[in-house]
Enzyme design. Structure first.
Site, mmCIF file in Angstrom:
data_model
loop_
_atom_site.group_PDB
_atom_site.id
_atom_site.type_symbol
_atom_site.label_atom_id
_atom_site.label_comp_id
_atom_site.label_asym_id
_atom_site.label_seq_id
_atom_site.Cartn_x
_atom_site.Cartn_y
_atom_site.Cartn_z
ATOM 1 N N ASP A 7 37.743 55.810 39.349
ATOM 2 C CA ASP A 7 36.349 55.602 38.972
ATOM 3 C C ASP A 7 35.657 56.942 39.159
ATOM 4 O OD1 ASP A 7 33.898 54.471 38.302
ATOM 5 O OD2 ASP A 7 33.538 53.632 40.285
ATOM 6 N N SER A 8 34.447 57.061 38.639
ATOM 7 C CA SER A 8 33.692 58.281 38.900
ATOM 8 C C SER A 8 33.348 58.385 40.382
ATOM 9 C CB SER A 8 32.413 58.308 38.056
ATOM 10 O OG SER A 8 31.598 57.189 38.369
ATOM 11 N N GLY A 40 28.027 57.852 33.008
ATOM 12 C CA GLY A 40 27.258 57.080 32.041
ATOM 13 C C GLY A 40 26.462 57.903 31.031
ATOM 14 N N CYS A 70 36.382 50.924 36.410
ATOM 15 C CA CYS A 70 35.091 51.395 35.915
ATOM 16 C C CYS A 70 34.893 50.825 34.527
ATOM 17 C CB CYS A 70 35.073 52.923 35.881
ATOM 18 S SG CYS A 70 33.603 53.650 35.105
ATOM 19 N N ASN A 71 33.824 50.077 34.324
ATOM 20 C CA ASN A 71 33.566 49.502 33.011
ATOM 21 C C ASN A 71 33.312 50.572 31.959
ATOM 22 O OD1 ASN A 71 32.469 47.339 35.136
ATOM 23 N ND2 ASN A 71 33.166 46.266 33.313
ATOM 24 N N THR A 72 32.543 51.600 32.325
ATOM 25 C CA THR A 72 32.231 52.659 31.364
ATOM 26 C C THR A 72 33.497 53.376 30.923
ATOM 27 O OG1 THR A 72 30.002 52.981 32.246
ATOM 28 C CG2 THR A 72 30.970 54.817 31.034
ATOM 29 N N CYS A 177 29.199 46.300 35.878
ATOM 30 C CA CYS A 177 29.516 47.615 36.443
ATOM 31 C C CYS A 177 30.159 47.357 37.790
ATOM 32 C CB CYS A 177 28.257 48.465 36.599
ATOM 33 S SG CYS A 177 28.509 50.014 37.521
ATOM 34 N N THR A 178 31.257 48.036 38.063
ATOM 35 C CA THR A 178 31.978 47.762 39.305
ATOM 36 C C THR A 178 31.141 48.072 40.536
ATOM 37 O OG1 THR A 178 33.026 49.951 39.116
ATOM 38 C CG2 THR A 178 34.258 48.057 38.270
ATOM 39 N N HIS A 179 30.211 49.012 40.440
ATOM 40 C CA HIS A 179 29.335 49.303 41.578
ATOM 41 C C HIS A 179 28.519 48.073 41.976
ATOM 42 C CE1 HIS A 179 30.143 53.550 40.667
ATOM 43 N NE2 HIS A 179 29.583 53.870 41.808
#
Length: 259
Positions: A7-8, A40, A70-72, A177-179
């Site tokens: 992920d970022s 994003g 990460c969805n993005t 969003c995973t966050h």
């Protein structure tokens, strides 16, 4: 068994914690991009360049599977990552849980980053799985960053704004969003007055289970270790991760040998 997640930033914590619960013996590799985040606002091509670099850093640890947590990154870069790593390393993407949310009958709200909200990918999922259900897409600009830096004040403000945009009576909330999966209790509290029967739909547990199904381990068990890679550097878990139960769960030295 060794499972990598990318992920970022710390959005991968929810899936990592699910893996730690399902397989406490599995070695975990967390590959992040603090130097390049947030992803994003970047173009699709730029997101893909960063995501592939983070995936390569994870692949150097020779995992038995890689979760794109990460969805993005999944929306913009999943095919490029698969082209780079498969078939040697199975790659599991993170898809907004629109299908199970719609199956609950709705109405459905989807909280997501601006990059995911309104994207062709998300709109395609809505057409395929939620055509007969009332769906409201709600962008949450800045929320992933607020979670990333454990900024409680900004998080509360953005959650309140998104809650105000969520139609009263919404029964299914997709955490796109995973966050956001680390904010379930806070979001539930913000919506308690207008959406009392709300059910949450995230992806962490599902992607963890899929990774374990698809993993090709050279050995069945591991030592439960945790390796953290930040923009290609092996480092400690970011202090902000410990603000969340998921971060504390995977860093607990009683279940994970940090290195």
């Amino acid at each position: 068994m060794k499972i990598a997640l990318m992920d970022s930033g710390i959005g991968l914590l929810a899936a990592a914690a699910a893996l730690r619960t399902l397989r406490p013996d599995a070695d975990l590799v967390l590959s992040q991009d603090p130097d390049g985040m947030p992803w994003g606002p970047r173009t699709s091509e730029d997101i893909t360049a960063h995501a592939v670099a983070v995936a390569r850093a994870a692949a150097e640890q020779k995992p038995d599977a890689l979760i794109v947590a990460c969805n993005t990154a999944s929306v913009h870069s999943l095919e490029a990552i698969r082209a780079e790593l498969e078939p040697d390393i199975p790659v599991i993407g993170t898809v907004p849980a629109i299908k199970p949310a719609a199956a609950s009958g709705g109405p459905v709200a989807i909280w997501a980053t601006p990059a995911t909200t309104g994207s062709a990918y998300q709109r395609g999922l809505i057409r395929e799985f939620a055509a007969d259900v009332d769906v409201t897409e709600i962008p949450c600009p800045g929320l992933a960053d607020a979670v990333e830096y454990a900024d409680a004040e900004a998080t509360a403000e953005i959650v309140a704004t998104a809650a105000a945009q969520t139609p009263p009576g919404t029964r299914a909330l997709v955490l796109g969003c995973t966050h956001y999966e680390m904010l379930r209790d806070q979001i539930a509290a913000a919506l308690a007055g207008t959406c009392p029967d709300l059910a949450f739909f995230g992806s962490a547990r599902a992607v963890a289970e899929q990774a374990l199904r698809r993993a090709r381990p050279l050995r069945e068990t591991g030592g439960g270790t945790l390796t953290v890679i930040r923009s290609g550097r092996v480092e400690e878990l970011a202090p902000e991760a410990l603000a969340y139960a998921e971060g504390r769960a995977i860093s607990d030295r009683s279940t994970a040998g940090l290195r």
